[in-house]
Design a protein around this motif. Structure first.
Motif, mmCIF file in Angstrom:
data_model
loop_
_atom_site.group_PDB
_atom_site.id
_atom_site.type_symbol
_atom_site.label_atom_id
_atom_site.label_comp_id
_atom_site.label_asym_id
_atom_site.label_seq_id
_atom_site.Cartn_x
_atom_site.Cartn_y
_atom_site.Cartn_z
ATOM 1 N N LEU A 301 -3.636 -11.948 -28.012
ATOM 2 C CA LEU A 301 -4.577 -12.905 -27.428
ATOM 3 C C LEU A 301 -5.292 -12.312 -26.218
ATOM 4 C CD1 LEU A 301 -2.532 -16.231 -27.676
ATOM 5 C CD2 LEU A 301 -4.650 -15.687 -28.892
ATOM 6 N N TYR A 302 -4.540 -11.583 -25.376
ATOM 7 C CA TYR A 302 -5.162 -10.954 -24.201
ATOM 8 C C TYR A 302 -6.154 -9.879 -24.641
ATOM 9 C CZ TYR A 302 -2.228 -13.156 -20.620
ATOM 10 O OH TYR A 302 -1.633 -14.053 -19.777
ATOM 11 N N GLU A 303 -5.790 -9.095 -25.642
ATOM 12 C CA GLU A 303 -6.682 -8.041 -26.129
ATOM 13 C C GLU A 303 -7.946 -8.639 -26.732
ATOM 14 O OE1 GLU A 303 -4.194 -5.843 -28.734
ATOM 15 O OE2 GLU A 303 -3.086 -4.841 -27.117
ATOM 16 N N GLN A 304 -7.790 -9.769 -27.426
ATOM 17 C CA GLN A 304 -8.954 -10.439 -28.006
ATOM 18 C C GLN A 304 -9.904 -10.913 -26.903
ATOM 19 O OE1 GLN A 304 -7.992 -13.736 -30.584
ATOM 20 N NE2 GLN A 304 -10.133 -14.368 -30.809
ATOM 21 N N MET A 305 -9.352 -11.503 -25.819
ATOM 22 C CA MET A 305 -10.198 -11.943 -24.707
ATOM 23 C C MET A 305 -10.908 -10.757 -24.062
ATOM 24 S SD MET A 305 -8.296 -15.049 -22.660
ATOM 25 C CE MET A 305 -6.771 -14.155 -22.347
ATOM 26 N N ALA A 306 -10.188 -9.645 -23.931
ATOM 27 C CA ALA A 306 -10.792 -8.460 -23.312
ATOM 28 C C ALA A 306 -11.972 -7.953 -24.125
ATOM 29 C CB ALA A 306 -9.736 -7.367 -23.164
ATOM 30 N N ARG A 307 -11.872 -8.048 -25.462
ATOM 31 C CA ARG A 307 -12.958 -7.571 -26.327
ATOM 32 C C ARG A 307 -14.138 -8.525 -26.344
ATOM 33 N NH1 ARG A 307 -8.546 -6.588 -29.823
ATOM 34 N NH2 ARG A 307 -9.113 -8.484 -30.981
ATOM 35 N N GLU A 308 -13.872 -9.819 -26.405
ATOM 36 C CA GLU A 308 -14.912 -10.793 -26.707
ATOM 37 C C GLU A 308 -15.553 -11.441 -25.474
ATOM 38 O OE1 GLU A 308 -13.540 -13.628 -29.522
ATOM 39 O OE2 GLU A 308 -12.830 -12.118 -30.967
ATOM 40 N N MET A 309 -14.867 -11.394 -24.329
ATOM 41 C CA MET A 309 -15.432 -12.049 -23.141
ATOM 42 C C MET A 309 -16.160 -11.026 -22.277
ATOM 43 S SD MET A 309 -12.441 -14.749 -22.041
ATOM 44 C CE MET A 309 -13.529 -15.558 -20.873
ATOM 45 N N ASP A 310 -17.377 -11.337 -21.941
ATOM 46 C CA ASP A 310 -18.176 -10.460 -21.068
ATOM 47 C C ASP A 310 -17.875 -10.838 -19.622
ATOM 48 O OD1 ASP A 310 -19.953 -8.733 -19.969
ATOM 49 O OD2 ASP A 310 -21.725 -9.955 -20.406
ATOM 50 N N PHE A 311 -16.793 -10.283 -19.101
ATOM 51 C CA PHE A 311 -16.317 -10.699 -17.788
ATOM 52 C C PHE A 311 -15.813 -9.490 -17.003
ATOM 53 C CE2 PHE A 311 -12.726 -12.292 -15.084
ATOM 54 C CZ PHE A 311 -13.511 -12.978 -14.168
ATOM 55 N N ASP A 312 -16.365 -9.331 -15.787
ATOM 56 C CA ASP A 312 -15.922 -8.262 -14.887
ATOM 57 C C ASP A 312 -15.556 -8.902 -13.556
ATOM 58 O OD1 ASP A 312 -15.423 -6.114 -13.292
ATOM 59 O OD2 ASP A 312 -17.425 -5.237 -13.461
ATOM 60 N N PRO A 313 -14.254 -9.050 -13.246
ATOM 61 C CA PRO A 313 -13.858 -9.717 -12.003
ATOM 62 C C PRO A 313 -14.279 -8.958 -10.736
ATOM 63 C CG PRO A 313 -11.978 -8.656 -13.035
ATOM 64 C CD PRO A 313 -13.096 -8.547 -14.009
ATOM 65 N N ARG A 314 -14.678 -7.694 -10.910
ATOM 66 C CA ARG A 314 -15.044 -6.884 -9.740
ATOM 67 C C ARG A 314 -16.553 -6.638 -9.646
ATOM 68 N NH1 ARG A 314 -10.637 -5.492 -12.105
ATOM 69 N NH2 ARG A 314 -11.686 -4.114 -13.574
ATOM 70 N N ALA A 315 -17.316 -7.452 -10.359
ATOM 71 C CA ALA A 315 -18.759 -7.210 -10.432
ATOM 72 C C ALA A 315 -19.437 -7.358 -9.058
ATOM 73 C CB ALA A 315 -19.399 -8.180 -11.410
ATOM 74 N N ARG A 316 -18.875 -8.194 -8.192
ATOM 75 C CA ARG A 316 -19.515 -8.437 -6.896
ATOM 76 C C ARG A 316 -19.042 -7.493 -5.811
ATOM 77 N NH1 ARG A 316 -19.793 -15.067 -6.268
ATOM 78 N NH2 ARG A 316 -20.931 -15.499 -8.217
ATOM 79 N N LEU A 317 -18.195 -6.552 -6.154
ATOM 80 C CA LEU A 317 -17.707 -5.631 -5.132
ATOM 81 C C LEU A 317 -18.764 -4.634 -4.711
ATOM 82 C CD1 LEU A 317 -14.047 -4.872 -6.339
ATOM 83 C CD2 LEU A 317 -14.814 -6.476 -4.591
ATOM 84 N N GLY A 318 -19.793 -4.451 -5.532
ATOM 85 C CA GLY A 318 -20.863 -3.506 -5.212
ATOM 86 C C GLY A 318 -20.371 -2.081 -5.427
ATOM 87 N N GLY A 319 -21.023 -1.145 -4.777
ATOM 88 C CA GLY A 319 -20.600 0.256 -4.913
ATOM 89 C C GLY A 319 -21.797 1.153 -5.132
#
Length: 319
Positions: A301-319
């Motif tokens: 289930l976790y692997e399925q979410m990782a593949r199908e959800m377009d989600f980056d929890p660190r997107a706002r960290l910049g860099g």
């Protein structure tokens, strides 16, 4: 601050009777008094003189000595020292007097331990023709959060220092039944009339003032009348929202978790804190709990979410 071994300063054993404490003090005061120590060693003698005075301020008074003994049994001279929280729970005192020395001359160790006792009312003599009220006594009691919410009554064991016939300080234990008012908070005092020191002649006994402390609770944190508690929720409850039953100190409540809730968000339940004329609030602090991945199905289930959800929890960290 550093721990000070007052017995070592005076050169006496911990079991010394009060008369030995007094004799040692008088001997050292004469030795280190500034009037007899002029010259190159004057500064060192003055420091010793102050240490001796500070040690005597504590050990000459049965209340201070008993409190010091309770704290100092497992400490050595010069060790970093901090009194543990509520070390004086149930310890009854009437103020503890000062000698002619100025307590402001003493160090942080003395102040930290005995500042809250302060100066008592003047001691009244034992003349039976004279009437005077007894001194008030003080002690700290620890109650549960439930008792703060609901009130009630129960017995507390207090320990009052006194001298035995041989001049040693002992703790006399006694129980007292206390009525705890509903809505009491940490720092408030409960007055128990007539349970302080005995009066002189026809004088009334003093009162006993009990400082209330609400016990630490793994599930709750108290600030004034407000109460905070962690609220564990699942990732899907955080993402989709939910309605849950929440046990609180004032009873079970229905709580709505909003969609897209994040860890650390506080949900306020108005008036659900400690009762009073202006009752406090209860804050449920969201804590998202991740399910374990011990089973194959859970990992899938976790692997399925990782593949199908377009989600980056660190997107706002910049860099």
């Amino acid at each position: 601050m550093e721990y000070k071994d007052y017995y070592k300063v005076l050169g006496v054993e911990r079991t010394a009777p009060q008369e030995d404490i007094k004799r040692a003090y008088r001997k050292l005061v004469r030795k280190y008094h500034p009037d007899v120590n002029a010259g190159p060693g004057a500064d060192a003698a003055e420091a010793k003189f102050k240490d001796v005075g500070e040690a005597y301020e504590v050990l000459q008074d049965p209340e201070k000595r008993a409190a010091y003994d309770q704290l100092g049994a497992n400490w050595k001279e010069g060790q970093a020292f901090k009194p543990p929280p509520d070390w004086d729970e149930g310890f009854e005192f009437s103020g503890g007097g000062y000698t002619e020395a100025d307590p402001h001359d003493f160090g942080s160790f003395f102040d930290e331990l005995f500042a809250r006792q302060g100066k008592p009312s003047p001691h009244m003599g034992g003349d039976r023709q004279f009437s005077a009220p007894g001194q008030d006594s003080h002690a700290k009691i620890v109650i549960s959060l439930r008792e703060a919410y609901e009130g009630g009554s129960r017995d507390f064991n207090l320990r009052a220092p006194e001298l035995d016939p041989s001049g040693h300080v002992v703790l006399r234990e006694h129980a007292i039944r206390v009525t705890i008012p509903k809505g009491v908070t940490s720092g408030q005092h409960i007055r128990v009339a007539g349970k302080g020191g005995a009066g002189v002649g026809q004088g009334k006994a003093g009162d006993l003032y009990l400082e209330v402390v609400i016990a630490e609770d793994k599930a709750h944190r108290v600030e004034g009348r407000d109460v905070f508690m962690d609220l564990p929720i699942s990732p899907w409850e955080a993402a989709l929202g939910a309605k849950i039953s929440l046990p609180t100190p004032s009873g079970e409540v229905e709580l709505t978790i909003p969609k897209h809730a994040q860890s650390g968000k506080k949900l306020r339940l108005k008036g659900r804190g400690i009762p009073g004329k202006h009752p406090g609030d209860l804050y449920a602090v969201i804590k998202i709990v991740i399910p374990p991945t011990e089973s194959v199905k859970a990992r899938d289930l976790y692997e399925q979410m990782a593949r199908e959800m377009d989600f980056d929890p660190r997107a706002r960290l910049g860099g």
